[in-house]
Design an enzyme around this catalytic site. Structure first.
Site, PDB file in Angstrom:
ATOM      1  N   CYS A  78      -7.703 -35.524  10.449  1.00 46.25           N
ATOM      2  CA  CYS A  78      -8.029 -35.862  11.827  1.00 46.25           C
ATOM      3  C   CYS A  78      -9.497 -35.546  12.133  1.00 46.25           C
ATOM      4  CB  CYS A  78      -7.042 -35.179  12.774  1.00 46.25           C
ATOM      5  SG  CYS A  78      -6.912 -36.032  14.341  1.00 46.25           S
ATOM      6  N   HIS A 172      -2.116 -35.397  11.570  1.00 45.69           N
ATOM      7  CA  HIS A 172      -1.918 -33.968  11.296  1.00 45.69           C
ATOM      8  C   HIS A 172      -0.728 -33.814  10.348  1.00 45.69           C
ATOM      9  CE1 HIS A 172      -4.453 -31.943  14.434  1.00 45.69           C
ATOM     10  NE2 HIS A 172      -4.448 -33.183  14.904  1.00 45.69           N
ATOM     11  N   GLU A 174       0.044 -31.112   8.896  1.00 44.22           N
ATOM     12  CA  GLU A 174       0.425 -29.694   8.872  1.00 44.22           C
ATOM     13  C   GLU A 174       1.373 -29.334  10.014  1.00 44.22           C
ATOM     14  OE1 GLU A 174      -2.141 -30.973  10.161  1.00 44.22           O
ATOM     15  OE2 GLU A 174      -2.843 -29.821  11.882  1.00 44.22           O
TER      16      GLU A 174
HETATM   17  N1  GLN Z   1     -10.104 -36.713  18.982  1.00 42.21           N
HETATM   18  C1  GLN Z   1     -10.603 -35.663  18.113  1.00 42.21           C
HETATM   19  C2  GLN Z   1     -12.056 -35.920  17.700  1.00 42.21           C
HETATM   20  O1  GLN Z   1     -12.557 -36.966  17.954  1.00 42.21           O
HETATM   21  C3  GLN Z   1      -9.731 -35.534  16.883  1.00 42.21           C
HETATM   22  C4  GLN Z   1      -8.347 -35.162  17.297  1.00 42.21           C
HETATM   23  C5  GLN Z   1      -7.609 -34.303  16.310  1.00 42.21           C
HETATM   24  O2  GLN Z   1      -8.181 -33.718  15.395  1.00 42.21           O
HETATM   25  N2  GLN Z   1      -6.320 -34.219  16.546  1.00 42.21           N
HETATM   26  O3  GLN Z   1     -12.657 -35.067  17.138  1.00 42.21           O
END
Ligand code: GLN
Length: 197
Positions: A78, A172, A174
């Protein structure tokens, strides 16, 4: 097998638990010097602008580029995926770049407001069973270079990719009890160790 989780911001404890369940010893990484003791590293989800700022502040940018250049695997999830990307759509020139290690263009918060967070079972190349994935304000990979292998797509959008010893997913992995993607990464780390031998 010591695998670190970059512990500047974000979902650190959950990754450590999943790594341990996948058979590795997990280490919370707060200083670049700790990288010497590690065979692999996870950059967790969270907020990429915050993680990026803290990486720059604590000297992680050069240290992690050297870590990757030594062939040690890094897994970005992410926000961690955003930190690994060569290009972040709409952010060129706006702020300091992150690690710029993986040849891909990513779009932040790409799934829109209605689908800000959702779960899905994904077919990931190289993993037999479907992977349970939690998407939270997730980025997606808009395009990849030749060296990048696409491992999973959702509705035609790339959400998991690999470039040699770099792995990235936009969700995610995890936050569920399914540790198959962590096991995949632990195997990457084992293979890299055998090559380094
Ligand atoms: N929206 C976040 C970003 O742009 C990422 C979201 C997340 O890691 N769940 O950094």
């Amino acid at each position: 097998m010591n695998i670190g989780v970059l512990a500047l911001q974000g979902a650190v404890a959950e990754h450590m638990r999943s790594l341990e369940a996948a058979g590795a010893h997990a280490v919370a990484v707060k200083r670049p010097e700790q990288l010497d003791e590690l065979q692999g590293l996870i950059i967790p989800g969270g907020e990429s602008t915050t993680i990026g700022k803290l990486m720059r502040k604590y000297g992680f940018i050069e240290a992690l580029r050297a870590f990757a250049a030594a062939g040690k695997p890094i897994f970005g999830t992410c926000a961690g995926l955003i930190c690994l990307a060569e290009r972040v759509e709409g952010q060129q020139g706006l702020e300091e770049p992150h690690l710029r290690l993986m040849d891909m263009t990513v779009l932040r918060n790409a799934f829109g407001r209605q689908r800000e967070s959702f779960e899905a079972d994904l077919n990931v190349k190289g993993i037999e069973q479907p992977v349970r994935a939690v998407f939270i304000r997730a980025p997606l990979i808009q395009s990849v270079g030749e060296r990048v292998d696409v491992l999973c797509e959702v509705n035609g959008e790339i959400v998991t990719a690999r470039q040699d010893s770099l792995l990235a997913c936009s969700f995610h992995p995890e936050l569920t009890s399914d540790v198959s993607l962590h096991r995949y990464f632990v195997d990457m780390v084992k293979q890299a160790e055998n090559v380094a031998g």
